[in-house]
Design an enzyme around this catalytic site. Structure first.
Site, PDB file in Angstrom:
ATOM      1  N   SER A 188       0.868  -1.187   0.000  1.00 29.76           N
ATOM      2  CA  SER A 188       0.000   0.000   0.000  1.00 29.76           C
ATOM      3  C   SER A 188       0.897   1.227   0.000  1.00 29.76           C
ATOM      4  CB  SER A 188      -0.915   0.002   1.226  1.00 29.76           C
ATOM      5  OG  SER A 188      -1.834  -1.056   1.159  1.00 29.76           O
ATOM      6  N   LYS A 194      -7.284   1.780  -2.838  1.00 29.01           N
ATOM      7  CA  LYS A 194      -6.840   1.318  -1.519  1.00 29.01           C
ATOM      8  C   LYS A 194      -6.839   2.466  -0.518  1.00 29.01           C
ATOM      9  CE  LYS A 194      -5.280  -1.086   1.867  1.00 29.01           C
ATOM     10  NZ  LYS A 194      -4.050  -1.864   1.920  1.00 29.01           N
ATOM     11  N   LYS A 219       0.352   5.673   8.166  1.00 25.84           N
ATOM     12  CA  LYS A 219       0.941   5.906   6.846  1.00 25.84           C
ATOM     13  C   LYS A 219      -0.139   6.026   5.777  1.00 25.84           C
ATOM     14  CE  LYS A 219       1.858   2.421   4.581  1.00 25.84           C
ATOM     15  NZ  LYS A 219       1.194   1.541   3.574  1.00 25.84           N
TER      16      LYS A 219
END
Length: 296
Positions: A99, A174, A242
Site C-alpha cells: 500500500s 486502496k 501511513k
C-alpha cells in the site's frame, strides 16, 4: 513441471507469509526474500525456496510480487544495482501488492517499462485474516491484458479481484478503502465506550448491531478485539497512520474534502504518538477510552 509461472516474493510479513504459502499450495514455485530469517525458514518449511537477496530471488522469475510496508521500501527493493529492475528478465511481471502512494506506483510502472518489465499495482484489503483465508479484496491498476494474465494468480490470493483503472488506480482505491476502514473503526470504538458507559450488555449489543444496517466487515472482524481488548497486530496503527497520510495527500491534490477523515487521521496519529503504533488498528478504542477518562 506445473507450467505455472515461477514466482519471486519480496516481503514475508504478517500478510506476505500466508499469501505466498497459498501460491505454494496451488502449485506455484515460489522463491522468497525478506529481512527476517525466521520468515525465510517458514517459507522453506511450506515448500518454497529461501533467497539471500532480492537479486537472487528475482533472477529467473516470471512473476515478482512485492509486499512491503510503504513507498520507501518499494523503491528500495525495486531500484539500484541489487534491485528488482536490475535483475528481472525482460517480459517479467512485477505485481506490487504493497500500500503506497499512487504517484510511486505510476513512477514504478514508467521506470519498469524502460527495462521491459510489466507492472500492476495490486494492494489488498482484508487484513491478516483475509490473507490467511485467501479472501482478500484486491484492487488493481494497470493494463487490461496484463491484468487478465495475472488474474488466475491473484484469484489464488483473494476473493474479489478487480481492475480499477490505469497504473496508480489500485492505490487510489486502496487509499479510499483505508479511509472508510479507519472511520468505521473509530465509530465502532466510540459506540463500544458509549454502550459500556450506559450499562448495556456489550456482546448482545454488538450482536444485534452486526445484524442491522450498522453491521460491517469491520464490526465482524474486530468484535472480539473490542470485547477482549486484544490488540495483537493484524494491521498495525503505524501502517494505518501511513495510509491516512496517503489518502489525505491524494485528496488534497484532487480537491476532495475529507472533514471526517482528517479528524480520524489526527486520532490515529495521536494514538501512535502515545506509543500504540505497534498495536492493531482496533486499538483506536484505547484512544476513545482515554478521552472518556479511562486508563487505557
Amino acid at each position: 513441471m506445473s507450467g505455472l509461472p515461477r514466482v519471486a516474493w519480496i516481503g514475508l510479513g504478517i500478510m506476505g507469509s500466508p499469501m505466498s504459502e497459498h501460491l505454494i499450495k496451488a502449485g506455484y514455485a515460489v522463491t522468497g526474500y525478506t529481512l527476517e530469517p525466521e520468515k525465510l525458514d517458514r517459507l522453506a518449511a511450506a515448500g518454497g525456496t529461501a533467497a539471500g537477496s532480492v537479486a537472487e530471488a528475482v533472477t529467473g522469475a516470471d512473476v515478482i510480487i512485492t509486499m512491503v510496508p510503504a513507498s520507501p521500501q518499494v523503491e528500495a527493493v525495486a531500484y539500484g544495482d541489487d534491485g528488482i529492475l536490475a535483475h528481472a528478465a525482460p517480459g517479467a511481471l512485477l505485481i506490487d501488492m504493497s500500500s503506497i502512494t499512487p504517484g510511486t506506483s505510476v513512477e514504478l510502472a514508467r521506470n519498469a517499462a524502460a527495462k521491459g518489465v510489466r507492472v500492476l499495482d495490486a494492494p489488498v484489503s482484508g487484513g491478516e485474516a483475509g490473507a490467511v483465508e485467501a479472501v482478500l479484496s484486491i484492487m488493481v491498476g494497470g493494463e487490461q491484458a496484463v491484468f487478465d494474465e495475472a488474474r488466475p494468480l491473484l484469484e489464488t490470493l483473494g476473493k474479489t479481484v478487480v481492475l480499477c483503472g490505469p497504473h496508480g488506480a489500485g492505490q487510489t482505491v486502496k487509499a479510499a478503502n483505508q479511509l472508510i476502514v479507519a472511520v468505521n473503526i473509530q465509530a465502532c470504538a466510540e459506540a463500544v465506550v458509549f454502550l459500556e458507559k450506559s450499562g448495556v450488555d456489550l456482546p448482545a449489543a454488538l450482536d444485534v448491531l452486526g445484524g442491522g444496517l450498522a453491521g460491517s466487515t469491520v464490526l465482524a472482524r474486530k468484535r472480539n478485539a473490542f470485547l477482549n481488548r486484544d490488540f495483537a497486530p493484524g494491521f498495525r496503527i503505524d501502517l494505518h497512520h501511513k495510509d491516512m497520510g496517503i489518502v489525505t495527500d491524494a485528496a488534497r491534490a484532487v480537491g476532495a474534502p475529507l472533514p471526517v477523515g482528517a479528524a480520524v487521521a489526527q486520532l490515529v496519529a495521536s494514538l501512535r504518538a502515545q506509543g500504540d503504533g505497534g498495536l492493531d488498528h482496533s486499538a483506536l478504542l484505547r484512544g476513545v477510552e482515554r478521552l472518556a477518562g479511562r486508563q487505557a
